[in-house]
Design a protein around this motif. Sequence first.
Motif, PDB file in Angstrom:
ATOM      1  N   LEU A 172       0.793  -1.636   0.144  1.00 25.07           N
ATOM      2  CA  LEU A 172       0.221  -0.206  -0.053  1.00 25.07           C
ATOM      3  C   LEU A 172       1.090   1.176  -0.122  1.00 25.07           C
ATOM      4  CD1 LEU A 172      -2.782   1.003   0.722  1.00 25.07           C
ATOM      5  CD2 LEU A 172      -2.549   0.942   2.751  1.00 25.07           C
ATOM      6  N   LYS A 173       0.911   2.192  -1.300  1.00 28.76           N
ATOM      7  CA  LYS A 173       1.393   3.295  -0.893  1.00 28.76           C
ATOM      8  C   LYS A 173      -0.036   4.679  -0.590  1.00 28.76           C
ATOM      9  CE  LYS A 173       4.174   6.503  -3.693  1.00 28.76           C
ATOM     10  NZ  LYS A 173       5.790   6.374  -4.816  1.00 28.76           N
ATOM     11  N   VAL A 174      -0.197   5.326  -0.091  1.00 27.90           N
ATOM     12  CA  VAL A 174      -0.725   6.680   0.280  1.00 27.90           C
ATOM     13  C   VAL A 174       0.360   7.962   0.071  1.00 27.90           C
ATOM     14  CG1 VAL A 174      -1.800   7.681   1.568  1.00 27.90           C
ATOM     15  CG2 VAL A 174      -1.699   5.021   2.331  1.00 27.90           C
ATOM     16  N   ILE A 175      -0.895   8.179  -0.825  1.00 25.81           N
ATOM     17  CA  ILE A 175      -0.101   9.859  -1.669  1.00 25.81           C
ATOM     18  C   ILE A 175      -1.321  10.714  -1.490  1.00 25.81           C
ATOM     19  CG2 ILE A 175       0.772  11.154  -3.471  1.00 25.81           C
ATOM     20  CD1 ILE A 175       1.569   8.625  -4.926  1.00 25.81           C
ATOM     21  N   GLY A 176      -0.716  12.102  -1.040  1.00 28.06           N
ATOM     22  CA  GLY A 176      -1.532  13.251  -0.106  1.00 28.06           C
ATOM     23  C   GLY A 176      -1.971  13.674  -1.939  1.00 28.06           C
ATOM     24  N   ASP A 177      -2.881  15.155  -1.297  1.00 31.78           N
ATOM     25  CA  ASP A 177      -3.666  15.462  -3.315  1.00 31.78           C
ATOM     26  C   ASP A 177      -2.368  16.384  -2.423  1.00 31.78           C
ATOM     27  OD1 ASP A 177      -4.850  16.239  -4.882  1.00 31.78           O
ATOM     28  OD2 ASP A 177      -5.849  17.904  -3.735  1.00 31.78           O
ATOM     29  N   GLY A 178      -1.821  16.968  -4.528  1.00 30.31           N
ATOM     30  CA  GLY A 178      -0.586  16.932  -4.462  1.00 30.31           C
ATOM     31  C   GLY A 178       0.667  17.303  -3.786  1.00 30.31           C
ATOM     32  N   MET A 179       0.764  15.894  -3.580  1.00 32.26           N
ATOM     33  CA  MET A 179       2.016  15.743  -3.179  1.00 32.26           C
ATOM     34  C   MET A 179       2.798  14.319  -4.326  1.00 32.26           C
ATOM     35  SD  MET A 179       2.706  17.003   0.354  1.00 32.26           S
ATOM     36  CE  MET A 179       3.513  15.778   0.836  1.00 32.26           C
ATOM     37  N   GLU A 180       3.968  14.680  -4.199  1.00 31.42           N
ATOM     38  CA  GLU A 180       5.314  13.605  -5.210  1.00 31.42           C
ATOM     39  C   GLU A 180       5.369  12.226  -4.455  1.00 31.42           C
ATOM     40  OE1 GLU A 180       5.821  14.203  -8.898  1.00 31.42           O
ATOM     41  OE2 GLU A 180       4.419  16.225  -8.220  1.00 31.42           O
ATOM     42  N   GLN A 181       5.529  12.196  -3.602  1.00 27.30           N
ATOM     43  CA  GLN A 181       6.211  10.964  -3.195  1.00 27.30           C
ATOM     44  C   GLN A 181       4.862  10.608  -1.996  1.00 27.30           C
ATOM     45  OE1 GLN A 181       8.416   9.305  -3.766  1.00 27.30           O
ATOM     46  NE2 GLN A 181       9.903  10.935  -4.751  1.00 27.30           N
ATOM     47  N   GLY A 182       4.909   9.845  -1.678  1.00 25.78           N
ATOM     48  CA  GLY A 182       3.922   9.346  -0.164  1.00 25.78           C
ATOM     49  C   GLY A 182       4.440   9.505   0.725  1.00 25.78           C
ATOM     50  N   ILE A 183       3.494   9.000   1.913  1.00 28.38           N
ATOM     51  CA  ILE A 183       3.447   9.054   3.124  1.00 28.38           C
ATOM     52  C   ILE A 183       4.332   7.857   3.624  1.00 28.38           C
ATOM     53  CG2 ILE A 183       2.643   8.935   5.756  1.00 28.38           C
ATOM     54  CD1 ILE A 183      -0.590   9.229   4.477  1.00 28.38           C
ATOM     55  N   VAL A 184       5.710   8.899   4.832  1.00 25.05           N
ATOM     56  CA  VAL A 184       6.166   7.545   4.340  1.00 25.05           C
ATOM     57  C   VAL A 184       6.123   6.319   5.806  1.00 25.05           C
ATOM     58  CG1 VAL A 184       8.831   7.437   5.759  1.00 25.05           C
ATOM     59  CG2 VAL A 184       8.508   9.561   4.096  1.00 25.05           C
ATOM     60  N   PHE A 185       6.505   5.607   5.958  1.00 20.15           N
ATOM     61  CA  PHE A 185       5.754   4.324   6.841  1.00 20.15           C
ATOM     62  C   PHE A 185       6.705   3.978   7.420  1.00 20.15           C
ATOM     63  CE2 PHE A 185       1.874   4.389   3.591  1.00 20.15           C
ATOM     64  CZ  PHE A 185       0.939   4.745   4.702  1.00 20.15           C
ATOM     65  N   ASN A 186       8.263   3.347   6.564  1.00 12.47           N
ATOM     66  CA  ASN A 186       8.708   2.876   7.005  1.00 12.47           C
ATOM     67  C   ASN A 186       9.981   3.992   7.422  1.00 12.47           C
ATOM     68  OD1 ASN A 186      11.208   0.835   8.113  1.00 12.47           O
ATOM     69  ND2 ASN A 186      11.210  -0.198   5.914  1.00 12.47           N
ATOM     70  N   GLU A 187      10.990   4.567   8.310  1.00 11.67           N
ATOM     71  CA  GLU A 187      11.791   5.590   8.844  1.00 11.67           C
ATOM     72  C   GLU A 187      12.591   5.462   8.666  1.00 11.67           C
ATOM     73  OE1 GLU A 187      10.879   8.238   9.476  1.00 11.67           O
ATOM     74  OE2 GLU A 187       8.696   7.887   9.372  1.00 11.67           O
ATOM     75  N   SER A 188      13.467   3.740   8.334  1.00 14.50           N
ATOM     76  CA  SER A 188      14.662   3.125   7.910  1.00 14.50           C
ATOM     77  C   SER A 188      14.998   3.079   6.313  1.00 14.50           C
ATOM     78  CB  SER A 188      15.029   2.097   8.889  1.00 14.50           C
ATOM     79  OG  SER A 188      14.102   1.377   8.091  1.00 14.50           O
ATOM     80  N   LEU A 189      16.122   3.986   5.984  1.00 13.03           N
ATOM     81  CA  LEU A 189      16.460   3.890   4.857  1.00 13.03           C
ATOM     82  C   LEU A 189      16.199   2.469   3.905  1.00 13.03           C
ATOM     83  CD1 LEU A 189      18.213   6.972   3.918  1.00 13.03           C
ATOM     84  CD2 LEU A 189      16.043   6.751   3.682  1.00 13.03           C
ATOM     85  N   ALA A 190      15.789   1.884   2.853  1.00  8.51           N
ATOM     86  CA  ALA A 190      15.676   0.705   2.639  1.00  8.51           C
ATOM     87  C   ALA A 190      17.063   0.368   1.565  1.00  8.51           C
ATOM     88  CB  ALA A 190      14.771  -0.065   2.221  1.00  8.51           C
ATOM     89  N   GLU A 191      17.176  -0.532   0.804  1.00 10.38           N
ATOM     90  CA  GLU A 191      18.255  -0.152  -0.781  1.00 10.38           C
ATOM     91  C   GLU A 191      17.873   0.479  -1.423  1.00 10.38           C
ATOM     92  OE1 GLU A 191      19.991  -3.941  -1.753  1.00 10.38           O
ATOM     93  OE2 GLU A 191      20.558  -4.649   0.795  1.00 10.38           O
ATOM     94  N   ASP A 192      15.990   0.266  -1.734  1.00 11.17           N
ATOM     95  CA  ASP A 192      15.398   0.485  -2.768  1.00 11.17           C
ATOM     96  C   ASP A 192      14.691   2.173  -1.600  1.00 11.17           C
ATOM     97  OD1 ASP A 192      13.697   1.496  -4.648  1.00 11.17           O
ATOM     98  OD2 ASP A 192      13.033  -0.407  -4.871  1.00 11.17           O
ATOM     99  N   ASP A 193      14.754   3.101  -2.051  1.00 14.95           N
ATOM    100  CA  ASP A 193      14.288   4.388  -1.298  1.00 14.95           C
ATOM    101  C   ASP A 193      12.867   3.988  -1.991  1.00 14.95           C
ATOM    102  OD1 ASP A 193      14.704   6.663   0.233  1.00 14.95           O
ATOM    103  OD2 ASP A 193      13.567   8.013  -1.292  1.00 14.95           O
ATOM    104  N   SER A 194      12.462   3.743  -2.547  1.00 15.52           N
ATOM    105  CA  SER A 194      10.576   3.798  -2.826  1.00 15.52           C
ATOM    106  C   SER A 194      10.061   2.669  -1.728  1.00 15.52           C
ATOM    107  CB  SER A 194      10.089   3.394  -3.912  1.00 15.52           C
ATOM    108  OG  SER A 194      10.549   1.462  -4.391  1.00 15.52           O
ATOM    109  N   LEU A 195      10.587   2.090  -1.200  1.00 14.29           N
ATOM    110  CA  LEU A 195       9.945   0.982  -0.085  1.00 14.29           C
ATOM    111  C   LEU A 195       9.880   1.983   1.517  1.00 14.29           C
ATOM    112  CD1 LEU A 195      12.563  -2.361  -0.650  1.00 14.29           C
ATOM    113  CD2 LEU A 195       9.754  -1.778  -1.309  1.00 14.29           C
ATOM    114  N   ARG A 196      10.397   3.644   1.739  1.00 12.48           N
ATOM    115  CA  ARG A 196       9.738   4.107   2.592  1.00 12.48           C
ATOM    116  C   ARG A 196       9.147   4.283   2.386  1.00 12.48           C
ATOM    117  NH1 ARG A 196      13.195   8.802   3.067  1.00 12.48           N
ATOM    118  NH2 ARG A 196      12.665   9.223   4.589  1.00 12.48           N
TER     119      ARG A 196
END
Length: 177
Positions: A53-77
Motif C-alpha cells: 500500500l502506498k498513500v499519496i496526499g493531494d498535490g504531493m509527489e512522494q507518498g507518506i513515509v511508513f518505513n523510517e529506515s532507509l531501505a536499499e530501494d528508497d521507494s520502499l520507505r
Amino acid sequence: MKKIISLLLLFTFGLSSCEKDDICDANTPTTPRLVITFYDISNPTKTRNVSNLKVIGDGMEQGIVFNESLAEDDSLRYVTSGSSVSIPLKVNDTTSTFKFINNSLNAASINTDVIKFRYTTQNVYVSRACGFKTIFQLRNVLPIVQTDPDGSIWMSGIDLLNPNIESENETHIKVFF
C-alpha cells in the motif's frame, strides 16, 4: 565562619532560582493522525493486510513515509503491507485528499482509490514547551468521499467508527476489501 555560611546561603539561593527546562517530552500526545484499519470483506471481523500500500496526499509527489529506515530501494520507505495505517490530516484546511494505491510495486495489478476526508479542526493547548496540537472532527454529512480514477474500486466499503480524532490509540475508520 560567617563568610562560609554566607557563601553557602548564596549558593543555596542561587540553585533554588533555576527553572526546569522547557522541553516537550517525546511521550506528550501531539496532533493525532487518522487511523485506518483494513478488514476482510468476506469476514468483516477479521483484519486483512494490504499488499504494498502506498498513500499519496493531494498535490504531493512522494507518498507518506511508513518505513523510517532507509531501505536499499528508497521507494520502499513509502510502502507498507500492514492491516492498519495512520495518515496525517491537514491542520490548516478542512479537507484532505489521499490516493490509496494497492499493489503499488506491481505495475500489472496497481489499483488506486481516492478518498477525501472532510472535517473541522480545533487547536488545543498542550503545554508551554509543546505549544498547541490540533484535533479533528469528521463532519456529520459526507465525512468521507470515495472516488476511483482507474475504474475499479478495491475498497468495497468504508465505515466511520469514531469521528473524533483526538488520539492514535484507536481505529477511526474501517475499510473493507
